[in-house]
Design a protein around this motif. Structure first.
Motif, PDB file in Angstrom:
ATOM      1  N   ILE A 142       0.844  -1.215   0.000  1.00 27.32           N
ATOM      2  CA  ILE A 142       0.000   0.000   0.000  1.00 27.32           C
ATOM      3  C   ILE A 142       0.868   1.250   0.000  1.00 27.32           C
ATOM      4  O   ILE A 142       0.604   2.230  -0.717  1.00 27.32           O
ATOM      5  N   GLN A 143       1.942   1.238   0.812  1.00 25.46           N
ATOM      6  CA  GLN A 143       2.822   2.405   0.866  1.00 25.46           C
ATOM      7  C   GLN A 143       3.505   2.635  -0.477  1.00 25.46           C
ATOM      8  O   GLN A 143       3.618   3.778  -0.957  1.00 25.46           O
ATOM      9  N   LEU A 144       4.018   1.545  -1.123  1.00 23.27           N
ATOM     10  CA  LEU A 144       4.669   1.684  -2.417  1.00 23.27           C
ATOM     11  C   LEU A 144       3.702   2.228  -3.461  1.00 23.27           C
ATOM     12  O   LEU A 144       4.073   3.070  -4.300  1.00 23.27           O
ATOM     13  N   ARG A 145       2.457   1.726  -3.412  1.00 22.50           N
ATOM     14  CA  ARG A 145       1.485   2.187  -4.414  1.00 22.50           C
ATOM     15  C   ARG A 145       1.142   3.642  -4.219  1.00 22.50           C
ATOM     16  O   ARG A 145       1.011   4.392  -5.190  1.00 22.50           O
ATOM     17  N   LYS A 146       1.024   4.077  -2.962  1.00 24.52           N
ATOM     18  CA  LYS A 146       0.738   5.488  -2.703  1.00 24.52           C
ATOM     19  C   LYS A 146       1.933   6.373  -3.097  1.00 24.52           C
ATOM     20  O   LYS A 146       1.749   7.552  -3.430  1.00 24.52           O
ATOM     21  N   ALA A 147       3.156   5.781  -3.023  1.00 25.20           N
ATOM     22  CA  ALA A 147       4.355   6.530  -3.416  1.00 25.20           C
ATOM     23  C   ALA A 147       4.525   6.560  -4.931  1.00 25.20           C
ATOM     24  O   ALA A 147       5.483   7.159  -5.451  1.00 25.20           O
ATOM     25  N   GLY A 148       3.655   5.890  -5.664  1.00 29.62           N
ATOM     26  CA  GLY A 148       3.724   5.903  -7.108  1.00 29.62           C
ATOM     27  C   GLY A 148       4.577   4.805  -7.696  1.00 29.62           C
ATOM     28  O   GLY A 148       4.772   4.750  -8.919  1.00 29.62           O
ATOM     29  N   GLN A 149       5.076   3.917  -6.865  1.00 29.92           N
ATOM     30  CA  GLN A 149       5.918   2.815  -7.346  1.00 29.92           C
ATOM     31  C   GLN A 149       5.009   1.635  -7.700  1.00 29.92           C
ATOM     32  O   GLN A 149       4.876   0.665  -6.972  1.00 29.92           O
ATOM     33  N   ILE A 150       4.380   1.734  -8.834  1.00 30.67           N
ATOM     34  CA  ILE A 150       3.374   0.747  -9.240  1.00 30.67           C
ATOM     35  C   ILE A 150       4.016  -0.598  -9.535  1.00 30.67           C
ATOM     36  O   ILE A 150       3.532  -1.663  -9.118  1.00 30.67           O
ATOM     37  N   ALA A 151       5.143  -0.613 -10.222  1.00 30.60           N
ATOM     38  CA  ALA A 151       5.795  -1.874 -10.605  1.00 30.60           C
ATOM     39  C   ALA A 151       6.245  -2.639  -9.378  1.00 30.60           C
ATOM     40  O   ALA A 151       6.070  -3.865  -9.282  1.00 30.60           O
ATOM     41  N   GLU A 152       6.865  -1.935  -8.413  1.00 26.75           N
ATOM     42  CA  GLU A 152       7.338  -2.624  -7.203  1.00 26.75           C
ATOM     43  C   GLU A 152       6.156  -3.187  -6.421  1.00 26.75           C
ATOM     44  O   GLU A 152       6.217  -4.316  -5.908  1.00 26.75           O
ATOM     45  N   ALA A 153       5.067  -2.430  -6.297  1.00 27.37           N
ATOM     46  CA  ALA A 153       3.902  -2.914  -5.547  1.00 27.37           C
ATOM     47  C   ALA A 153       3.293  -4.142  -6.211  1.00 27.37           C
ATOM     48  O   ALA A 153       2.929  -5.133  -5.564  1.00 27.37           O
ATOM     49  N   ALA A 154       3.198  -4.129  -7.553  1.00 28.65           N
ATOM     50  CA  ALA A 154       2.620  -5.274  -8.267  1.00 28.65           C
ATOM     51  C   ALA A 154       3.520  -6.481  -8.143  1.00 28.65           C
ATOM     52  O   ALA A 154       3.045  -7.628  -8.002  1.00 28.65           O
ATOM     53  N   ALA A 155       4.854  -6.262  -8.168  1.00 24.15           N
ATOM     54  CA  ALA A 155       5.769  -7.397  -8.055  1.00 24.15           C
ATOM     55  C   ALA A 155       5.651  -8.062  -6.701  1.00 24.15           C
ATOM     56  O   ALA A 155       5.660  -9.294  -6.607  1.00 24.15           O
ATOM     57  N   ILE A 156       5.551  -7.280  -5.623  1.00 26.40           N
ATOM     58  CA  ILE A 156       5.410  -7.868  -4.276  1.00 26.40           C
ATOM     59  C   ILE A 156       4.079  -8.633  -4.174  1.00 26.40           C
ATOM     60  O   ILE A 156       4.011  -9.730  -3.616  1.00 26.40           O
ATOM     61  N   THR A 157       3.005  -8.055  -4.727  1.00 26.42           N
ATOM     62  CA  THR A 157       1.690  -8.712  -4.638  1.00 26.42           C
ATOM     63  C   THR A 157       1.690 -10.039  -5.369  1.00 26.42           C
ATOM     64  O   THR A 157       1.190 -11.051  -4.855  1.00 26.42           O
ATOM     65  N   LYS A 158       2.272 -10.078  -6.563  1.00 25.95           N
ATOM     66  CA  LYS A 158       2.282 -11.309  -7.345  1.00 25.95           C
ATOM     67  C   LYS A 158       3.350 -12.277  -6.874  1.00 25.95           C
ATOM     68  O   LYS A 158       3.228 -13.490  -7.074  1.00 25.95           O
ATOM     69  N   GLY A 159       4.360 -11.795  -6.212  1.00 24.06           N
ATOM     70  CA  GLY A 159       5.445 -12.668  -5.787  1.00 24.06           C
ATOM     71  C   GLY A 159       5.326 -13.058  -4.336  1.00 24.06           C
ATOM     72  O   GLY A 159       4.707 -14.070  -3.991  1.00 24.06           O
ATOM     73  N   GLU A 160       5.878 -12.265  -3.470  1.00 25.76           N
ATOM     74  CA  GLU A 160       5.917 -12.593  -2.029  1.00 25.76           C
ATOM     75  C   GLU A 160       4.505 -12.707  -1.453  1.00 25.76           C
ATOM     76  O   GLU A 160       4.221 -13.625  -0.677  1.00 25.76           O
ATOM     77  N   GLY A 161       3.620 -11.798  -1.835  1.00 27.56           N
ATOM     78  CA  GLY A 161       2.248 -11.848  -1.286  1.00 27.56           C
ATOM     79  C   GLY A 161       1.515 -13.098  -1.714  1.00 27.56           C
ATOM     80  O   GLY A 161       0.834 -13.761  -0.915  1.00 27.56           O
ATOM     81  N   ALA A 162       1.621 -13.494  -2.995  1.00 26.25           N
ATOM     82  CA  ALA A 162       0.926 -14.685  -3.487  1.00 26.25           C
ATOM     83  C   ALA A 162       1.453 -15.933  -2.833  1.00 26.25           C
ATOM     84  O   ALA A 162       0.695 -16.854  -2.487  1.00 26.25           O
ATOM     85  N   ILE A 163       2.787 -15.997  -2.616  1.00 23.48           N
ATOM     86  CA  ILE A 163       3.378 -17.169  -1.953  1.00 23.48           C
ATOM     87  C   ILE A 163       2.849 -17.279  -0.529  1.00 23.48           C
ATOM     88  O   ILE A 163       2.500 -18.377  -0.057  1.00 23.48           O
ATOM     89  N   TYR A 164       2.786 -16.154   0.169  1.00 21.40           N
ATOM     90  CA  TYR A 164       2.315 -16.170   1.560  1.00 21.40           C
ATOM     91  C   TYR A 164       0.853 -16.628   1.641  1.00 21.40           C
ATOM     92  O   TYR A 164       0.471 -17.412   2.517  1.00 21.40           O
TER      93      TYR A 164
END
Length: 496
Positions: free
Chosen positions: A126-148
């Motif tokens: 959420i913090q990355l997305r609010k900071a405008g870092q869309i690619a980093e936020a999507a990568a965490i969601t699809k990677g580390e978040g999906a695994i968890y």
């Protein structure tokens, strides 16, 4: 032991067995109900809650994807709020698992800690997305978040397997309880059937044996044999029946003996009654003939008095009707006089109207003559109205004269009726007195005739009674003979 006691004990024994069977059945049903409730409260609830938990976690992960793909800050906040609401629902479902899970509670605590460990990852996205870092936020969601999320879903499968195993155990326990209850119920029912059949056979034999003896004694009594001797030592209802039959036989023996003696006496006395009835019938016949002759003479006199009374009553009715008609005529004349006066008053009104009409016609003629533009037609109409008013006034005067003459004539008729009314009323009074005297004479003669008729009726009744007495005496003798023949059917000892 009497029959009632034996039947009561048999029924009581069967009742006790049935009560025991019912108690065991109720206990088995309660056990099955408990197992069913446990199946619903624990394995079923845990399985349902785990499914809801998995579904909510998946929804949270989808909302995190919405955060990563949001195009504005408002969409980011809306998706983040949705994640927070779903997190509250997950925590509520963990509370249900702690309450209903029958396994090790530490496993639920470990799963809950793993779920809480997912929150820092979500916050970082959420913090990355609010900071405008869309690619980093999507990568965490699809990677580390999906695994968890996949690891959390794998951990929840263990709880589902445990709940299914527990449910299978409860179902097996319920089936064992059902089979055990079925075996015990069938055994107890068979025992009740055997006990009931045994008691029925024993009780029936003890009753039917004594009843056959009583039936044999009744057959002898039905054939007329009163010399039977009934003796029993039984204390039950059958013994009471035999004792009662013995008393009945003794009483029948005494009754039959007395009836035999009485029938012989009745036969002898009926012969004497027949001779007396013959003499009474002859005297009653002679008395009836004399009474009928006197009755005929009185009836002839009553007929003459009745004719005179009828004539007097008819004359009275005619006189009364004449007085009534005269009074009605007087009232009618008064009404006619009143109507005549009313007609005269109405004719006066007509005369006045005719006079006024004549005056109006005259005025109309004058006005027509004065008018410069008046036509001959208007004058002619006024003249005709005047002529008509004159004829109306003349006709009203004639009617008034005729009405006055009618009133004078009707008044004379009223005077004549008033003079005639006392004579008519006196005539009706005298006829009433004659009718009353005739009616009293008729009543006296009728009473004499009724007295003679009653005397004749009594004489005839005496004659009929004498004849009936003679017939009764004959019938009594025949009945006494038949009674003797009927009593001969019974066999009793001569000593009795």
């Amino acid at each position: 032991m009497n029959i009632g006691t034996r039947l009561g004990l048999s029924y009581g024994l069967i009742t006790c067995v049935l009560v025991g069977l019912s108690g065991y059945t109720v206990q088995s049903m309660n056990r099955l109900s408990l197992l069913t409730n446990q199946l619903y409260d624990h394995p079923f609830t845990v399985s349902t809650t785990v499914l809801k938990l998995e579904s909510t976690i998946v929804k949270m992960h989808r909302s995190m994807k919405d955060v990563a793909l949001a195009n504005s800050e408002a969409e980011i906040d809306a998706a983040a709020d949705q994640v927070d609401q779903l997190e509250v629902e997950v925590l509520d479902e963990f509370t249900i698992l702690f309450d209903r899970f029958l396994g090790d509670a530490s496993e639920i605590e470990a799963l809950q800690r793993n779920f809480v460990g997912w929150k820092p990852i979500r916050d970082r996205v959420i913090q990355l997305r609010k900071a405008g870092q869309i690619a980093e936020a999507a990568a965490i969601t699809k990677g580390e978040g999906a695994i968890y999320v996949n690891e959390l879903l794998d951990d929840t499968q263990a709880f589902t397997d445990f709940a299914n195993n527990k449910a299978q155990e409860f179902v097996e326990d319920a089936e064992r309880q059902r089979l055990q209850s079925l075996r015990w119920t069938v055994g107890l029912v068979l025992m009740v059937v055997v006990v009931a059949a045994t008691l029925a056979v024993v009780t029936t034999r003890s009753i039917t044996r004594s009843l056959r003896e009583a039936i044999a004694l009744n057959d002898r009594l039905a054939s007329g044999d009163l010399n039977v001797s009934i003796g029993t030592n039984r204390q039950d209802e059958i013994g009471q029946l035999l004792t009662s039959m013995d008393r009945m036989v003794r009483q029948l023996q005494g009754i039959v003996s007395r009836v035999k003696r009485s029938s012989e006496a009745v036969f002898a006395r009926s012969q004497g009654m027949s001779a007396s009835a013959t003499q009474m019938s002859s005297g009653a016949a002679e008395q009836a003939a004399a009474t009928q002759q006197a009755s005929k003479s009185i009836e002839h006199m009553i007929e003459t008095i009745q004719a005179n009374t009828n004539h007097a009553e008819e004359t009275q009715a005619i006189a009364s009707q004449a007085a009534t008609d005269a009074e009605t005529t007087r009232h009618a004349i008064l009404a006619v006089i009143e109507v005549m006066h009313t007609i005269i008053q109405k004719i006066s009104v007509v005369e006045e109207i005719a006079l006024q009409t004549n005056m109006l016609a005259l005025n109309a003629s004058i006005e027509a003559a004065r008018s410069q533009d008046g036509t001959n037609g208007f004058k002619v109409v006024a003249l005709e109205i005047r002529k008509l008013a004159e004829r109306t006034r003349n006709a009203a005067a004639d009617i008034n004269q005729l009405a006055g003459s009618s009133v004078s004539s009707v008044s004379q008729a009223e005077t004549m009726l008033n003079q005639l009314m006392p004579s008519i009323q006196n005539t009706a009074t005298f006829v009433q007195k004659i009718s009353n005297g005739s009616r009293e004479q008729l009543q006296g003669s009728t009473q004499i005739n009724q007295a003679i008729g009653q005397l004749d009726l009594v004489t005839q009744q005496n004659s009929e009674v004498a004849s009936l007495l003679f017939s009764t005496a004959q019938d009594l003798a025949e009945q006494a003979t038949e009674l003797q023949a009927a009593i001969a059917f019974f066999q009793i000892q001569s000593a009795r």
